[in-house]
Motif scaffolding. Structure first.
Motif, short mmCIF file in Angstrom:
data_model
loop_
_atom_site.label_atom_id
_atom_site.label_comp_id
_atom_site.label_asym_id
_atom_site.label_seq_id
_atom_site.Cartn_x
_atom_site.Cartn_y
_atom_site.Cartn_z
N GLU A 66 0.83 -1.21 0.00
CA GLU A 66 0.00 0.00 0.00
C GLU A 66 0.87 1.26 0.00
N PHE A 67 1.93 1.25 0.79
CA PHE A 67 2.82 2.41 0.82
C PHE A 67 3.51 2.60 -0.52
N PHE A 68 4.03 1.53 -1.09
CA PHE A 68 4.69 1.62 -2.39
C PHE A 68 3.72 2.12 -3.46
N ASP A 69 2.48 1.63 -3.43
CA ASP A 69 1.48 2.04 -4.42
C ASP A 69 1.10 3.52 -4.28
N ALA A 70 1.25 4.08 -3.10
CA ALA A 70 0.88 5.48 -2.86
C ALA A 70 1.99 6.45 -3.24
N THR A 71 3.17 5.93 -3.56
CA THR A 71 4.31 6.81 -3.87
C THR A 71 4.66 6.75 -5.34
N GLU A 72 5.39 7.79 -5.75
CA GLU A 72 5.83 7.92 -7.13
C GLU A 72 7.36 7.90 -7.14
N GLY A 73 7.93 7.06 -7.98
CA GLY A 73 9.39 7.00 -8.08
C GLY A 73 9.99 6.21 -6.92
N PRO A 74 11.31 6.20 -6.86
CA PRO A 74 11.99 5.42 -5.82
C PRO A 74 11.84 6.06 -4.44
N ILE A 75 12.00 5.25 -3.43
CA ILE A 75 11.98 5.70 -2.05
C ILE A 75 13.40 5.52 -1.52
N GLU A 76 14.01 6.59 -1.06
CA GLU A 76 15.38 6.53 -0.56
C GLU A 76 15.34 6.34 0.95
N LEU A 77 16.07 5.34 1.44
CA LEU A 77 16.16 5.07 2.87
C LEU A 77 17.62 5.11 3.30
N LEU A 96 18.24 5.57 13.46
CA LEU A 96 17.35 6.57 12.90
C LEU A 96 17.15 6.25 11.43
N MET A 97 15.91 6.19 11.01
CA MET A 97 15.56 5.89 9.62
C MET A 97 15.18 7.19 8.92
N LYS A 98 15.97 7.54 7.92
CA LYS A 98 15.65 8.70 7.09
C LYS A 98 15.01 8.20 5.80
N ALA A 99 13.85 8.77 5.48
CA ALA A 99 13.13 8.37 4.27
C ALA A 99 12.83 9.62 3.44
N THR A 100 13.07 9.50 2.13
CA THR A 100 12.76 10.59 1.20
C THR A 100 12.03 9.99 0.01
N ALA A 101 10.87 10.56 -0.30
CA ALA A 101 10.06 10.07 -1.42
C ALA A 101 9.02 11.14 -1.77
N ARG A 102 8.10 10.75 -2.63
CA ARG A 102 7.02 11.65 -3.02
C ARG A 102 5.75 10.83 -3.21
N PHE A 103 4.65 11.32 -2.60
CA PHE A 103 3.36 10.68 -2.85
C PHE A 103 2.93 10.97 -4.28
N LYS A 104 2.04 10.16 -4.80
CA LYS A 104 1.55 10.35 -6.17
C LYS A 104 0.85 11.68 -6.37
N ASP A 105 0.30 12.26 -5.30
CA ASP A 105 -0.36 13.57 -5.42
C ASP A 105 0.64 14.72 -5.35
#
Length: 142
Positions: A66-77, A96-105
């Motif tokens: 569900e999380f992968f489907d809600a995002t656009e492009g790669p997710i950087e961890l 500490l987990m740093k996450a960078t991504a973008r939702f489809k919206d």
């Protein structure tokens, strides 16, 4: 890439699991991202998003998809400030987990969470049986 958690020391298995997790999020591959988690019903997740407690591998896989489907492009961890402790059959990683991504919206995701995994040695494998993610409550001052 397959997760090499078999026949390795706990420290090496955990390092391999974190490499696999990073690659799986970049590729948005839910099966790979969950490949080092217990599948026998022992897994529990205390996550940022509801519900308060999630349990079971199937729920983890569903939530990851569900999380992968809600995002656009790669997710950087990136997991920083790692600390690993090991006993005969249990080990944990905290960091500490740093996450960078973008939702489809178009909304950006840029977060730092506290991240803890508990691994159990099952046969020759080190598998995650518990995960805890939390956000710092920076807005609270005491």
């Amino acid at each position: 890439m397959t997760t090499q958690t078999t026949g390795h020391s706990a420290e090496q298995a955990i390092a391999n699991a974190m490499d696999t997790l990073r690659e799986a999020y970049q590729q948005k591959d839910a099966a790979l991202a969950t490949s080092f988690y217990a599948k026998d019903g022992q897994y529990a997740l205390f996550d940022i998003m509801p519900p308060l407690v999630d349990a079971g591998f199937d729920r983890l896989l569903e939530k990851t998809r569900e999380f992968f489907d809600a995002t656009e492009g790669p997710i950087e961890l990136e997991v920083t400030d790692r600390h690993v402790a090991v006993s005969d059959s249990l080990a944990y990683l905290r960091g500490l987990m740093k996450a960078t991504a973008r939702f489809k919206d178009g909304r950006p995701i840029a977060s730092v969470t506290r991240y803890t995994l508990i691994f159990q040695k099952v046969g020759n494998d080190w598998l995650v049986i518990h995960e805890h993610n939390s956000l710092p409550a920076e807005a609270l001052a005491f």
